[in-house]
Each structure stands twice: as structure tokens, then as C-alpha cells.
Design a protein around this motif. Structure first.
Motif, short mmCIF file in Angstrom:
data_model
loop_
_atom_site.label_atom_id
_atom_site.label_comp_id
_atom_site.label_asym_id
_atom_site.label_seq_id
_atom_site.Cartn_x
_atom_site.Cartn_y
_atom_site.Cartn_z
N LEU A 20 -3.07 -1.79 -7.19
CA LEU A 20 -3.67 -0.68 -6.92
C LEU A 20 -5.11 -1.19 -6.34
CD1 LEU A 20 -4.35 2.48 -7.18
CD2 LEU A 20 -5.05 1.93 -9.62
N ALA A 21 -5.63 -2.13 -6.94
CA ALA A 21 -6.96 -2.86 -6.38
C ALA A 21 -6.84 -3.12 -4.97
CB ALA A 21 -7.42 -3.88 -7.11
N ASP A 22 -5.68 -3.67 -4.53
CA ASP A 22 -5.47 -3.80 -3.03
C ASP A 22 -5.35 -2.59 -2.20
OD1 ASP A 22 -4.87 -5.83 -0.94
OD2 ASP A 22 -2.79 -5.36 -1.28
N GLU A 23 -4.64 -1.63 -2.89
CA GLU A 23 -4.28 -0.50 -1.95
C GLU A 23 -5.41 0.65 -1.89
OE1 GLU A 23 -1.99 0.07 0.27
OE2 GLU A 23 -0.54 -1.89 -0.42
N LEU A 24 -5.89 0.68 -3.33
CA LEU A 24 -6.95 1.70 -3.64
C LEU A 24 -6.32 3.25 -3.20
CD1 LEU A 24 -10.20 0.28 -2.64
CD2 LEU A 24 -9.19 0.45 -4.69
N HIS A 25 -5.11 3.23 -3.50
CA HIS A 25 -4.20 4.42 -3.19
C HIS A 25 -3.08 4.43 -4.23
CE1 HIS A 25 -1.89 7.35 -1.21
NE2 HIS A 25 -3.04 7.86 -0.58
N PHE A 26 -3.03 5.60 -4.94
CA PHE A 26 -1.95 5.76 -6.07
C PHE A 26 -0.67 5.96 -5.36
CE2 PHE A 26 -5.30 6.06 -9.19
CZ PHE A 26 -4.59 5.86 -10.33
N GLY A 27 -0.53 6.60 -4.19
CA GLY A 27 0.69 6.89 -3.50
C GLY A 27 1.31 5.58 -2.98
N ARG A 28 0.51 4.90 -1.99
CA ARG A 28 0.90 3.52 -1.42
C ARG A 28 1.21 2.51 -2.68
NH1 ARG A 28 -3.37 4.90 2.17
NH2 ARG A 28 -4.73 3.55 1.01
N THR A 29 0.63 2.37 -3.84
CA THR A 29 0.72 1.52 -4.74
C THR A 29 2.02 1.84 -5.41
OG1 THR A 29 -1.65 1.40 -5.43
CG2 THR A 29 0.09 0.70 -7.21
N ALA A 30 2.47 3.28 -5.57
CA ALA A 30 3.75 3.69 -6.08
C ALA A 30 4.84 3.34 -5.14
CB ALA A 30 3.77 4.99 -6.30
N GLU A 31 4.67 3.42 -3.83
CA GLU A 31 5.57 3.06 -3.02
C GLU A 31 5.94 1.63 -2.66
OE1 GLU A 31 6.37 3.66 1.83
OE2 GLU A 31 4.68 4.71 0.80
N GLY A 68 7.84 0.55 -5.88
CA GLY A 68 8.87 1.16 -6.21
C GLY A 68 8.99 2.20 -7.47
N TYR A 69 7.64 2.51 -7.71
CA TYR A 69 7.43 3.50 -9.00
C TYR A 69 7.32 4.71 -8.65
CZ TYR A 69 6.65 -0.96 -11.57
OH TYR A 69 6.89 -2.08 -12.22
N SER A 70 7.28 5.74 -9.35
CA SER A 70 6.80 7.06 -9.05
C SER A 70 5.20 7.10 -9.38
CB SER A 70 7.35 8.24 -10.26
OG SER A 70 6.99 8.08 -11.29
N GLN A 71 4.48 8.13 -8.58
CA GLN A 71 2.81 8.15 -9.09
C GLN A 71 2.50 8.27 -10.40
OE1 GLN A 71 0.35 9.95 -6.10
NE2 GLN A 71 1.69 10.17 -4.55
N SER A 72 3.56 9.05 -11.02
CA SER A 72 3.26 9.35 -12.54
C SER A 72 3.47 7.96 -13.20
CB SER A 72 4.08 10.64 -12.92
OG SER A 72 5.37 10.06 -12.87
#
Length: 297
Positions: free
Chosen positions: A15-26, A29-33
Motif C-alpha cells: 500500500l505504501a508503494d501503490e497508495l491505492h487500495f484497489g491497486r494494492t488489492a489487485e 490478489g485480495y479483495s479491497q475489504s
């Protein structure tokens, strides 16, 4: 109390690298929740907010930035350790062999160890074994292999290499009645108090190394046990005890207070072997056996 797990750390670093929950989840391989849940669990464990999230942006807090800076090297090191272990498992490799010994480590044996490290990148860590318990640590998995006295009749063990056979002599102190003899007859073992090997070795093994009767059936007395060759030589040197010792061991342990006398008519020779468990064979052990065949004379 919640415990930090690798998923939580991995999620925060990503998340620190992406700063985006959607891209981090993708990426993970997790869901955003699930990403939100992992971050919340980590924040609860740390006791501080690590991530600021609004409808427009995602950013680390100052504590979050410091945490990521400090935890990233440790996480990278953990990944490297896992990868190395996985690589070794896939190719069946060990970087270190634990080899047990119940006697001396001769120069020819250490030469094989050095060659194993040079040609295969495998180090040998030596482990002392009780003289009368040659197989226990090996069967328990405490060592990978063992160089110990034969015979072995256990189907769970493999004899990967047999050392050349050695004559056995009887060791007595300089003050012993037999000390001036150039040779004794095997029947005269009945006149000695023979030291036996203390331990949980099988009876057939004990009978070979400390016979209980002579070929003519005379009983051989053995009132005292030893757990090492050095202990046995000390007892022989300072008392009325005697002990059977192989010629190779004598060559590396010349003593002025002990006489080593050939025994005429003594059947059977002393032989060491490199053993390992049949269900835990490794190519490094086979390589060591081949090197021993080359270096041991």
C-alpha cells in the motif's frame, strides 16, 4: 492481543508503494475489504494510525512512514530466507550436514569434508556421540549422518560407506600383568576385566565390541562401562581394566602409559561406516560417501 502476521506487513508495504487500495488489492490478489481489514489489524497492534484515507487520496501517516522504513528491510530478509529454503528443498540441497562421531575424526575424513565444501558448497558440522549409543541420535534425526562402529542390522539405516577393516588389539596399562607380552591368545581375554561400551546400542553390536565369552566358551568379565575411547584409555592406564581398540585409533593415540597388544585368534575386525537414515537420504550424503571412498586408505 492481536498478533502481527506476514500478510499485514506485506499489505502495508504494498500500500505504501501503490497508495491505492484497489491497486494494492489487485497486486496481492485480495479483495479491497481484506486489504482494509489487514491494515486495521496492524494499526490496532501498533496502537497508532498508519494510513490516512480520504475519498481523494491515500497516504501514510508520519508514524506509518517510519514503520514502513524500519520494517521493509526485515521483510525483505524474510522473503530471501524463505526463497533460499524453497530453492534448497526443490533441489534437495543442504548447506550443512550434521555428522555424528563416536571416536576420532581422522585427517583423511576431514579431507573429505573439505572437498565436500569446495565442490558442493556443503559444510560439515561434527557432533560427538556416546561410544555405546552410535545410532540413537541418527534415528532421532538429531544428526544427518554418523561415522560410527559397525555392524548395523537396522533396516532403517543405510551404510553408505564402509571404512577399511582394522585389526583389534587389547589396551592395558604399563603396570598390568600382560604389559610385557608381545601377544596374547584370545582365550586369555578371560583373564582380563574388559571395558564395555555403555549405552543403548543393540546387543549384537555390543557383543562384537566386547565379547562376553571366548571361542572356547570361557566367560569374559566386564565390570565397568565407558562412554568414550579416551575414558577407556584412562581407565586402562590407571587400573586393571583392558579394552579392545582398533589399530587405526592407536596410530593417532600413542601413549607411554598404555600398551597395545595383538590378540592371537581373535575373530572379527573393527570397521567404521558412514550411515544415514533410509527415509532421509540426501545427495550430499551420497557425495560425502564417494569422497570418503577416494580419500580414505
Amino acid at each position: 492481543m492481536h498478533q502481527v502476521n506476514v500478510q499485514q506487513i506485506e499489505c502495508l508495504i504494498t500500500l505504501a508503494d501503490e497508495l491505492h487500495f484497489g491497486r494494492t488489492a489487485e497486486r496481492l490478489g485480495y479483495s479491497q475489504s481484506r486489504v482494509s481489514q489487514l491494515i486495521a489489524q496492524l494499526e490496532h497492534r501498533v496502537g497508532a494510525r498508519l494510513v490516512e484515507r480520504t475519498s481523494r487520496r491515500v497516504a501514510l501517516t508520519r508514524i506509518g512512514e517510519q514503520f514502513v522504513d524500519e520494517v521493509t528491510p526485515a521483510y525483505a530478509g524474510l522473503l530471501t530466507t524463505f526463497q533460499r529454503a524453497r530453492d534448497r528443498a526443490m533441489r534437495g540441497a543442504l548447506e550443512e550436514l550434521r555428522i555424528g562421531f563416536s571416536g576420532m575424526v581422522y585427517e583423511q575424513v576431514t579431507a573429505a569434508f573439505l572437498e565436500l565444501r569446495t565442490t558442493h558448497g556443503v559444510r560439515v558440522h561434527s557432533v560427538d556421540l556416546p561410544l555405546g549409543s552410535p545410532f540413537t541420535a541418527l534415528l532421532a534425526g538429531d544428526v544427518d549422518g554418523a561415522i560410527v562402529e559397525l555392524p548395523s542390522e537396522d533396516d532403517r539405516l543405510v551404510v553408505g560407506f564402509e571404512f577399511p577393516a582394522q585389526d583389534r588389539l587389547v589396551a592395558v596399562g604399563r603396570g598390568h600383568a600382560f604389559a610385557d607380552r608381545d601377544e596374547i591368545d584370545v582365550e586369555e581375554l578371560a583373564c582380563l576385566d574388559m571395558l564395555h561400551r555403555d549405552g543403548d546400542a543393540p546387543e549384537h553390536w555390543k557383543m562384537v565390541h566386547t565379547p562376553i565369552v571366548t571361542p572356547d566358551g570361557l566367560p569374559i568379565v566386564s565390570t565397568t562401562g565407558v562412554t568414550s575411547m579416551q575414558q577407556g584409555l584412562v581407565l586402562a592406564a590407571t587400573g586393571d581394566h583392558a579394552m579392545l581398540v582398533c589399530r587405526a585409533y592407536i596410530e593417532y593415540n600413542q601413549r607411554s602409559d598404555v600398551r597395545f597388544i595383538p590378540v592371537r585368534g581373535l575373530e572379527g575386525t573393527s570397521r567404521l561406516g558412514l550411515l544415514w537414515r533410509a527415509d532421509a537420504a540426501a545427495p550430499q550424503l551420497a557425495a560425502l560417501a564417494e569422497l570418503l571412498a577416494t580419500t580414505v586408505r
